[in-house]
Design an enzyme around this catalytic site. Structure first.
Site, PDB file in Angstrom:
ATOM      1  N   LYS A 187       0.837  -1.206   0.000  1.00  0.00           N
ATOM      2  CA  LYS A 187       0.000   0.000   0.000  1.00  0.00           C
ATOM      3  C   LYS A 187       0.873   1.258   0.000  1.00  0.00           C
ATOM      4  CE  LYS A 187      -3.999  -0.246   2.586  1.00  0.00           C
ATOM      5  NZ  LYS A 187      -4.657  -0.446   3.916  1.00  0.00           N
TER       6      LYS A 187
HETATM    7  C1  E4P Z   1      -8.113  -0.325   4.329  1.00  0.00           C
HETATM    8  O1  E4P Z   1      -7.305  -0.639   3.479  1.00  0.00           O
HETATM    9  C2  E4P Z   1      -8.061   0.919   5.080  1.00  0.00           C
HETATM   10  O2  E4P Z   1      -6.792   1.100   5.615  1.00  0.00           O
HETATM   11  C3  E4P Z   1      -9.140   0.997   6.124  1.00  0.00           C
HETATM   12  O3  E4P Z   1     -10.340   0.511   5.573  1.00  0.00           O
HETATM   13  C4  E4P Z   1      -9.316   2.368   6.727  1.00  0.00           C
HETATM   14  O4  E4P Z   1     -10.476   2.417   7.510  1.00  0.00           O
HETATM   15  P1  E4P Z   1     -10.805   3.593   8.546  1.00  0.00           P
HETATM   16  O5  E4P Z   1     -11.177   4.812   7.793  1.00  0.00           O
HETATM   17  O6  E4P Z   1     -11.945   3.066   9.348  1.00  0.00           O
HETATM   18  O7  E4P Z   1      -9.557   3.812   9.360  1.00  0.00           O
END
Ligand code: E4P
Length: 287
Positions: free
Chosen positions: A113
């Site tokens: 990522k």
């Molecule tokens: C997934 O890849 C993300 O990091 C995650 O869904 C973020 O979620 P949040 O906005 O609840 O922190």
């Protein structure tokens, strides 16, 4: 068991392999998992260590992250596991790339990522050429998704995900689910090499709406997947209507996908705030 009508891949959003096991038991399948620095900082073992006043060194926390994703990878060997680089808004592309290469080597089924910001996209262009699979995270607009498409042109389907964060848009009063629908519509004019991964899911209706919209993947936290499993894994039919509860509509924009990625306006305050939050949670674990 996977419902026959389910076309979307289902990922767990979390940093605790025990949850992965439980969800596998409950749903009978899981197509992958997404992790991020905040989720790793919430891992029960990390919390225990933190609460006892013992922090990690920089090497130890990376080892810890590696162990967590290795366990998850063993549980979902055929799925995809997203591992996120540490990035503050000033982190450069070479720095992200260095971490990304290392993380990609941890397990055979990693997606790395990178943030959907200039340096993250620069890193992604090189990563993709080197054969890394990437998940462009902290995406909040159709234009950012267009830049991801352009920066990763030539990659093969399955290797590139874009993660629009719907819950964080909802928090600001904008209908995050609209952004998913708009990106899917825009990508219909493309070659299909980027898959849409609906992220920042907060409730079962987000999950159902993403299935209805035709998102390639949805990642959802433990509680949401548990609730979905307990309801019998419903897949919404043509009658399903998502109630945005008065959130502001995000209109479709006509965006040409054939430009260079640098030509798109990718700035977004939530992308910057997201990097700051992830790195702060990560830093809190380090001595
Ligand atoms: C997934 O890849 C993300 O990091 C995650 O869904 C973020 O979620 P949040 O906005 O609840 O922190």
């Amino acid at each position: 068991m996977r419902p026959e009508t389910l076309k979307t891949r289902i990922f767990l959003d979390g940093g605790n392999p025990d949850e992965t096991e439980q969800i596998l038991g409950l749903l009978g399948f899981l197509d992958g998992q997404t992790t991020n620095p905040t989720l790793i900082s919430k891992n029960p073992e990390a919390r225990k260590r933190f609460d006892s006043g013992e922090k990690f060194s920089k090497e130890e926390i990376l080892d810890f992250y590696r162990n967590v994703v290795t366990k998850i990878s063993t549980l979902i060997p055929k799925g995809s596991i997203s591992i996120e680089v540490y990035a503050v808004p000033t982190t450069t592309a070479p720095e992200m790339l260095k971490q990304g290469r290392e993380m990609f080597s941890w397990i055979p089924n990693a997606h790395v990522k990178f943030p959907t910001a200039t340096e993250g996209l620069k890193a992604a262009t090189v990563a993709v050429k080197e054969g890394l699979r990437v998940n462009m995270t902290l995406c909040f607009t159709q234009e950012q998704a267009a830049a991801v498409y352009a920066a990763t042109r030539g990659a093969k389907k399955g290797d590139i995900f874009v993660s629009p964060f719907i819950g964080r848009l909802d928090d600001k009063g904008e209908n995050g689910m609209d952004v998913i629908a708009r990106i899917i519509e825009m990508y219909r004019k493309g070659d299909g090499h980027v898959e849409v991964l609906t992220a920042s899911v907060r409730k079962i209706d987000h999950l159902l709406c993403a299935l209805k919209a035709g998102s390639d993947i949805v990642t959802a936290p433990f509680e949401v997947l548990k609730a979905w499993g307990e309801k019998g894994l419903p897949v919404p039919g043509p009658d399903y209507v998502y109630d945005s509860k008065g959130l502001k509509e995000v209109p479709y924009r006509e965006i040409d996908l054939s430009k260079d990625w640098q030509q798109y306006d990718i700035s977004h305050d939530l992308t910057v705030a997201g990097m700051e939050r992830f790195s702060k949670d990560w830093d809190s674990l380090i001595k």
